[in-house]
Design an enzyme around this catalytic site. Structure first.
Site, PDB file in Angstrom:
ATOM      1  N   GLU A   1      59.969  69.324-143.541  1.00 51.51           N
ATOM      2  CA  GLU A   1      60.404  69.029-144.921  1.00 51.51           C
ATOM      3  C   GLU A   1      61.538  69.969-145.308  1.00 51.51           C
ATOM      4  OE1 GLU A   1      59.562  66.303-146.397  1.00 51.51           O
ATOM      5  OE2 GLU A   1      58.249  65.948-144.694  1.00 51.51           O
TER       6      GLU A   1
ATOM      7  N   TRP B   1      74.616  45.308-158.117  1.00 53.64           N
ATOM      8  CA  TRP B   1      73.776  46.020-159.085  1.00 53.64           C
ATOM      9  C   TRP B   1      73.885  45.341-160.446  1.00 53.64           C
ATOM     10  CZ3 TRP B   1      70.956  48.996-156.227  1.00 53.64           C
ATOM     11  CH2 TRP B   1      71.484  49.705-155.152  1.00 53.64           C
TER      12      TRP B   1
ATOM     13  N   TRP C   1      71.696  53.044-157.844  1.00 55.53           N
ATOM     14  CA  TRP C   1      71.002  54.303-157.584  1.00 55.53           C
ATOM     15  C   TRP C   1      71.665  55.483-158.284  1.00 55.53           C
ATOM     16  CZ3 TRP C   1      73.990  58.047-155.392  1.00 55.53           C
ATOM     17  CH2 TRP C   1      75.100  57.634-154.648  1.00 55.53           C
TER      18      TRP C   1
ATOM     19  N   TRP D   1      68.271  59.917-153.118  1.00 64.21           N
ATOM     20  CA  TRP D   1      68.432  58.627-153.798  1.00 64.21           C
ATOM     21  C   TRP D   1      69.035  57.587-152.861  1.00 64.21           C
ATOM     22  CZ3 TRP D   1      66.824  56.211-158.086  1.00 64.21           C
ATOM     23  CH2 TRP D   1      66.119  56.982-159.007  1.00 64.21           C
TER      24      TRP D   1
ATOM     25  N   TRP E   1      64.513  68.465-143.933  1.00 62.97           N
ATOM     26  CA  TRP E   1      65.170  67.411-144.726  1.00 62.97           C
ATOM     27  C   TRP E   1      66.116  68.031-145.748  1.00 62.97           C
ATOM     28  CZ3 TRP E   1      65.832  62.374-144.065  1.00 62.97           C
ATOM     29  CH2 TRP E   1      64.969  61.697-143.198  1.00 62.97           C
TER      30      TRP E   1
ATOM     31  N   ASN F   1      56.748  64.237-154.559  1.00 65.60           N
ATOM     32  CA  ASN F   1      57.705  63.549-153.675  1.00 65.60           C
ATOM     33  C   ASN F   1      57.367  62.078-153.456  1.00 65.60           C
ATOM     34  OD1 ASN F   1      59.922  63.447-151.689  1.00 65.60           O
ATOM     35  ND2 ASN F   1      58.232  63.087-150.271  1.00 65.60           N
TER      36      ASN F   1
HETATM   37  P1  FAD Z   1      56.939  70.744-150.238  1.00 65.67           P
HETATM   38  O1  FAD Z   1      56.250  69.540-149.727  1.00 65.67           O
HETATM   39  O2  FAD Z   1      56.134  71.964-150.407  1.00 65.67           O
HETATM   40  O3  FAD Z   1      58.160  71.000-149.237  1.00 65.67           O
HETATM   41  C1  FAD Z   1      58.734  72.298-149.007  1.00 65.67           C
HETATM   42  C2  FAD Z   1      60.208  72.267-149.304  1.00 65.67           C
HETATM   43  O4  FAD Z   1      60.881  71.367-148.435  1.00 65.67           O
HETATM   44  C3  FAD Z   1      60.534  71.802-150.697  1.00 65.67           C
HETATM   45  O5  FAD Z   1      60.413  72.846-151.626  1.00 65.67           O
HETATM   46  C4  FAD Z   1      61.954  71.293-150.546  1.00 65.67           C
HETATM   47  O6  FAD Z   1      62.893  72.343-150.570  1.00 65.67           O
HETATM   48  C5  FAD Z   1      61.927  70.705-149.153  1.00 65.67           C
HETATM   49  N1  FAD Z   1      61.623  69.271-149.203  1.00 65.67           N
HETATM   50  C6  FAD Z   1      60.404  68.691-149.274  1.00 65.67           C
HETATM   51  N2  FAD Z   1      60.521  67.349-149.237  1.00 65.67           N
HETATM   52  C7  FAD Z   1      61.836  67.084-149.135  1.00 65.67           C
HETATM   53  C8  FAD Z   1      62.589  65.870-149.048  1.00 65.67           C
HETATM   54  N3  FAD Z   1      62.014  64.662-149.026  1.00 65.67           N
HETATM   55  N4  FAD Z   1      63.934  65.964-148.967  1.00 65.67           N
HETATM   56  C9  FAD Z   1      64.557  67.171-148.951  1.00 65.67           C
HETATM   57  N5  FAD Z   1      63.891  68.352-149.019  1.00 65.67           N
HETATM   58  C10 FAD Z   1      62.546  68.298-149.117  1.00 65.67           C
HETATM   59  N6  FAD Z   1      64.282  67.909-153.688  1.00 65.67           N
HETATM   60  C11 FAD Z   1      65.001  68.906-154.237  1.00 65.67           C
HETATM   61  O7  FAD Z   1      64.799  70.069-153.870  1.00 65.67           O
HETATM   62  N7  FAD Z   1      65.951  68.658-155.190  1.00 65.67           N
HETATM   63  C12 FAD Z   1      66.212  67.398-155.635  1.00 65.67           C
HETATM   64  O8  FAD Z   1      67.097  67.216-156.476  1.00 65.67           O
HETATM   65  C13 FAD Z   1      65.448  66.329-155.091  1.00 65.67           C
HETATM   66  N8  FAD Z   1      65.650  65.049-155.519  1.00 65.67           N
HETATM   67  C14 FAD Z   1      64.910  64.029-154.952  1.00 65.67           C
HETATM   68  C15 FAD Z   1      65.143  62.709-155.375  1.00 65.67           C
HETATM   69  C16 FAD Z   1      64.432  61.658-154.810  1.00 65.67           C
HETATM   70  C17 FAD Z   1      64.698  60.239-155.250  1.00 65.67           C
HETATM   71  C18 FAD Z   1      63.465  61.921-153.820  1.00 65.67           C
HETATM   72  C19 FAD Z   1      62.689  60.802-153.191  1.00 65.67           C
HETATM   73  C20 FAD Z   1      63.228  63.217-153.390  1.00 65.67           C
HETATM   74  C21 FAD Z   1      63.946  64.286-153.942  1.00 65.67           C
HETATM   75  N9  FAD Z   1      63.736  65.615-153.528  1.00 65.67           N
HETATM   76  C22 FAD Z   1      64.469  66.633-154.087  1.00 65.67           C
HETATM   77  C23 FAD Z   1      62.869  65.923-152.370  1.00 65.67           C
HETATM   78  C24 FAD Z   1      61.403  66.241-152.672  1.00 65.67           C
HETATM   79  O9  FAD Z   1      60.849  65.278-153.510  1.00 65.67           O
HETATM   80  C25 FAD Z   1      61.197  67.636-153.286  1.00 65.67           C
HETATM   81  O10 FAD Z   1      61.896  68.602-152.531  1.00 65.67           O
HETATM   82  C26 FAD Z   1      59.716  67.997-153.263  1.00 65.67           C
HETATM   83  O11 FAD Z   1      58.973  67.052-154.010  1.00 65.67           O
HETATM   84  C27 FAD Z   1      59.522  69.382-153.831  1.00 65.67           C
HETATM   85  O12 FAD Z   1      58.155  69.703-153.903  1.00 65.67           O
HETATM   86  P2  FAD Z   1      57.562  70.896-153.067  1.00 65.67           P
HETATM   87  O13 FAD Z   1      58.412  72.098-153.215  1.00 65.67           O
HETATM   88  O14 FAD Z   1      56.126  71.022-153.487  1.00 65.67           O
HETATM   89  O15 FAD Z   1      57.685  70.344-151.584  1.00 65.67           O
END
Ligand code: FAD
Length: 485
Positions: A283, A314, A367, A390, A286, A349
């Protein structure tokens, strides 16, 4: 030649508001000169995207936390406002800095500012050095065998994982030797980051503790309670399995190296955590991939990564967008997510994916509209990750989910929030519905609705679109786009 210690080191802080594992700060301390620490609120550089309202709230609290901690070890943070390149050059001249240090950032517009500034400062005879701090793998260092940028996550992450182990995090310096001559600074309030009338951020205050200490608490809590079972639990918005580290990472209050090292130490102590740890690291991967894409391919916030989406039909539908933003679509999992976002500045997420799919596919809304709303309301709003995510959901991005994968908000709800606890928390008017109908209240019998004290259309809306019809419409629109290949 011994350095002239009257001339200080200028440390320019940006998305790295931490003292531990801050390579630029550590190098400044090791250099032995007096230190001038500077943060510039840059809302003037034309190519930099101004941060959103929730991020401004976070930044205010984060700067306050950093300044307190920094002062406790002898440092002093100077705040300025303006076009960063100009301000940093001016401050360097003001204090006659011998050297200027910063941690690197990767958005193309920011890279351009930093590059120009580096040339300018060097031409003035100052030493300039930048450091890797915010990403485990810097974009230019990870390429395909042919030397190109990756466009697909799995080989990108495989290549990252094949590189040398991550460096150990640097300890926090015990003391800072601040410049004796104090530099005029704006007061934090003068940056105007907090909302005023009305002050809408009470829910953010209750949910978050911005700053390095808050990040450390989140990490410790995750290691103790979230890591075991993360691979499966991370998809469940009704559970508390994820780290909630994203805003702390966004503002650099904790480094990915610190997180990776802490996770590795847990795995060493308990190897059965290995698969959960790998999933968690992926993650973080990503996050790195989004920065990699933005670095190599430029702006993803306004431009489709796949140009064939430029022809996508759109629609403009203000009513749909307003219902989505306010959490009044009639689909409980969507509404719960949008209300969680509004109240707390974050959203789970899995639910982010569901609401983004709902907007772009059930509503056929561009989007970019959803991306802008998220960018303004998320505390972790990241100019690289948000647009990439997005576009991933919309189908227009790199390595995106195929467009025809259209989430069914009812089955997503039943699968990932089976008892309906997440919906009950954020959509209280549905709280008394049984789990069997909570994700589709319109299917409840009159007796069930009555027992729950709920009148559909009065207390909670009927679905704004019919899922099957919306799905067919989206597939037809996509087929038209595909014809433009
Ligand atoms: P955890 O599950 O604990 O993951 C650890 C870290 O990994 C996160 O803190 C984050 O830095 C990174 N991470 C986790 N999932 C993703 C992912 N799918 N993509 C990229 N990095 C990830 N994340 C952001 O940090 N900023 C945003 O602006 C953002 N916008 C998003 C918009 C959409 C439409 C979607 C679907 C996802 C987005 N995310 C974004 C990714 C993700 O949803 C969040 O990083 C995550 O929910 C953060 O929660 P956590 O720290 O508990 O994640």
């Amino acid at each position: 030649m011994t350095p002239n210690h009257d001339r200080p080191t200028l440390v320019w802080l940006r998305d790295d508001l931490r003292i531990a594992d801050n390579p630029a700060l550590a190098a400044a301390v090791a250099g032995g000169r007096e230190i001038v620490a500077l943060f510039v609120l840059d809302d003037l550089s034309p190519d930099l995207r101004p941060i959103g309202a929730a991020s401004r709230w976070w930044l205010h609290r984060s700067l306050a936390a950093f300044a307190r901690r920094f002062e406790a070890i002898g440092g002093r943070l100077c705040l300025r406002r303006g076009a960063a390149g100009e301000i940093v050059a001016a401050v360097a001249a003001e204090v006659d800095a011998a050297e200027v240090l910063w941690n690197r950032r990767y958005l193309p517009a920011a890279v351009a500012i930093d590059r120009d500034l580096k040339h300018r400062l060097r031409a003035e005879g100052r030493r300039v050095e930048s450091f890797r701090a915010g990403l485990l793998h810097e974009p230019p260092t990870v390429t395909t065998a042919g030397g190109n940028a990756f466009r697909v996550f799995t080989p990108f992450w495989r290549a990252c994982r094949a590189t040398a182990p991550f460096r150990a995090p640097l300890p926090a310096p015990p003391a800072i030797r601040a410049a004796r001559r104090p530099l005029p600074s704006l007061g934090l309030d003068e940056l105007g980051l907090l909302p005023r009338t009305p002050y809408w951020a009470a829910g953010l205050d209750e949910t978050w503790t911005p700053g390095e200490a808050g990040a450390a608490v989140r990490l410790a809590r995750f290691l103790d309670h979230g890591l075991a079972g993360y691979a499966e639990g991370r998809d469940r918005p009704d559970r508390d399995h994820t780290s909630q580290l994203s805003p702390h990472l966004r503002f650099g209050e904790i480094s990915p190296f610190t997180i990776a090292a802490a996770v590795a130490a847990r795995v060493e102590a308990d190897p059965s955590l290995g698969p959960d740890a790998e999933k968690f690291l992926a993650e973080l991967g990503w996050r790195e991939f989004a920065h990699h894409l933005t670095f190599h391919f430029g702006d993803l916030a306004t431009r489709n990564f796949q140009p064939r989406f430029d022809a996508f039909p759109w629609v403009d539908d203000d009513r749909f967008v307003a219902a989505w933003r306010r959490g009044l679509t009639g689909y409980p999992i969507v509404d719960a997510g949008m209300r969680q976002l509004w109240a707390t500045g974050t959203m789970h997420n899995r639910v982010r994916m569901v609401v983004a799919s709902f907007l772009t596919k059930h509503g056929l809304i561009d989007w970019r509209d959803g991306e802008r709303w998220f960018f303004d309301t998320l505390v972790d709003a990241c100019p690289a990750v948000n647009p990439a995510s997005w576009q991933w959901v919309a189908g227009s991005g790199a390595d995106a989910a195929p467009y025809f994968r259209i989430f069914n908000p009812v089955s997503q709800g039943t699968k990932f929030d089976p008892a309906g606890d997440y919906v009950r928390r954020w959509v209280p008017e549905l709280a008394r519905l049984p789990a069997s109908v909570i994700h589709a209240p319109w299917t409840a019998s009159r007796a069930t609705l009555e027992a729950a004290g709920l009148v559909l259309g009065r207390d909670y809306p009927a679905p704004i679109v019919d899922h099957t019809r919306a799905r067919d419409r989206a597939l037809t629109a996509f087929a038209a786009t595909s014809a433009h290949r």
